[in-house]
Enzyme design. Structure first.
Site, short mmCIF file in Angstrom:
data_model
loop_
_atom_site.label_atom_id
_atom_site.label_comp_id
_atom_site.label_asym_id
_atom_site.label_seq_id
_atom_site.Cartn_x
_atom_site.Cartn_y
_atom_site.Cartn_z
N ARG A 223 0.99 -1.20 0.12
CA ARG A 223 0.28 0.02 -0.02
C ARG A 223 0.85 1.24 0.13
O ARG A 223 0.44 2.34 -0.39
CB ARG A 223 -0.96 0.05 1.30
N ILE B 111 -7.72 7.62 -1.66
CA ILE B 111 -7.52 6.03 -1.66
C ILE B 111 -8.43 5.55 -0.55
O ILE B 111 -8.37 6.11 0.44
CB ILE B 111 -6.01 6.05 -1.66
N SER B 112 -9.29 4.71 -0.79
CA SER B 112 -10.01 4.08 0.28
C SER B 112 -9.45 3.56 1.38
O SER B 112 -8.41 3.08 1.22
CB SER B 112 -10.98 3.06 -0.49
N GLN B 113 -10.44 3.56 2.50
CA GLN B 113 -9.45 2.94 3.57
C GLN B 113 -9.36 1.39 3.39
O GLN B 113 -10.31 0.72 2.70
CB GLN B 113 -10.87 3.32 4.81
N PRO B 114 -8.34 0.75 3.88
CA PRO B 114 -8.06 -0.62 3.76
C PRO B 114 -9.31 -1.60 4.03
O PRO B 114 -9.54 -2.55 3.25
CB PRO B 114 -7.01 -1.01 4.44
#
Ligand code: SAH
Length: 214
Positions: A34, A60-63
């Site tokens: 990431r 960028i989205s949350q994992p």
């Protein structure tokens, strides 16, 4: 173990604790670095469970949300997947570990070019990044076994439903641009479209047309 190793262990642990249990999804989350997808200034906190700003005012989205959406898609190794909203390319990289092929569309040239070169450098050769308006999908390559939309739509885009194969699954955030949104899962059956509401989410808006700025 160095700081980074500890952070990555905690990252995987947090995903399990929040309920991600599919082994292939966990492996994919473990494999994709990431830190290469966030901006350099955020590299130290790349494994924190939060969304982060990327270029062009996007995120960028949350994992956890990446893992959850991926799990809900039930991707099989022979599947062709369409993603709308390439952004950093992180979600596409995770999907590429699970699917035969990923086609991903982005409306910002800067983001599409950045993601394309990042994915190439990292060796994710089964991902194709295309510049364009995801609202229309990519009909030439349809139908898709799975479709994932990573920007919030106010209504279900009909072109995407049309491009979903029979037995296909689509996961998308639905709701007003600045308001409460829900992740929704659509399944195409012989008899039509089945709809299931999953969890509340917060995504940047799905906007029409290719972006006029870079
Ligand atoms: N999946 C991304 C998250 C991106 S945020 C990642 O893993 O980093 C959502 C992205 O959707 C933004 O980059 C935004 O520019 C893009 N987007 C919004 N509307 C779009 C549209 N109509 N077509 C293609 N991309 C769109």
């Amino acid at each position: 173990m160095g700081d980074e190793g500890v952070q990555r262990m905690e990252f995987m642990l947090a995903l399990r604790q929040r309920g991600i249990s599919d082994k292939a999804v966990l492996r994919a989350m473990d494999e994709v670095p990431r830190e290469h997808f966030v901006e350099p200034r955020f590299a130290d906190s790349a494994y924190a469970d939060r969304a982060m700003p990327i270029e062009c005012g996007q995120t960028i989205s949350q994992p956890y949300v990446v893992a959850y959406m991926t799990e809900q898609l039930s991707v099989k190794p022979h599947h062709r997947v369409l993603e709308i909203g390439t952004g950093s390319g992180y979600q596409a990289a995770v999907l590429s570990r699970l699917a035969r092929e990923v086609v991903t569309l982005e409306r910002y040239r800067t983001l599409a070019n950045g993601a394309r070169s990042r994915l190439k450098t990292l060796g994710y050769s089964n991902v194709e990044v295309l510049l364009g308006d995801g609202l229309g999908g990519e009909p030439i390559r349809a139908p898709y076994d799975r479709i994932i939309v990573t920007a919030a739509a106010e209504n279900i885009p009909p072109a995407l439903v049309e491009q979903l194969a029979e037995g296909g699954i689509m996961v998308l955030p639905l709701g007003p641009h600045e308001g409460p949104q829900d992740l929704v899962k659509l399944t195409r059956t012989k008899d039509g479209i089945q709809r299931e509401t999953l969890i509340p989410v917060r995504f940047v808006p799905l906007l029409p047309g290719q972006a006029r700025e870079l």
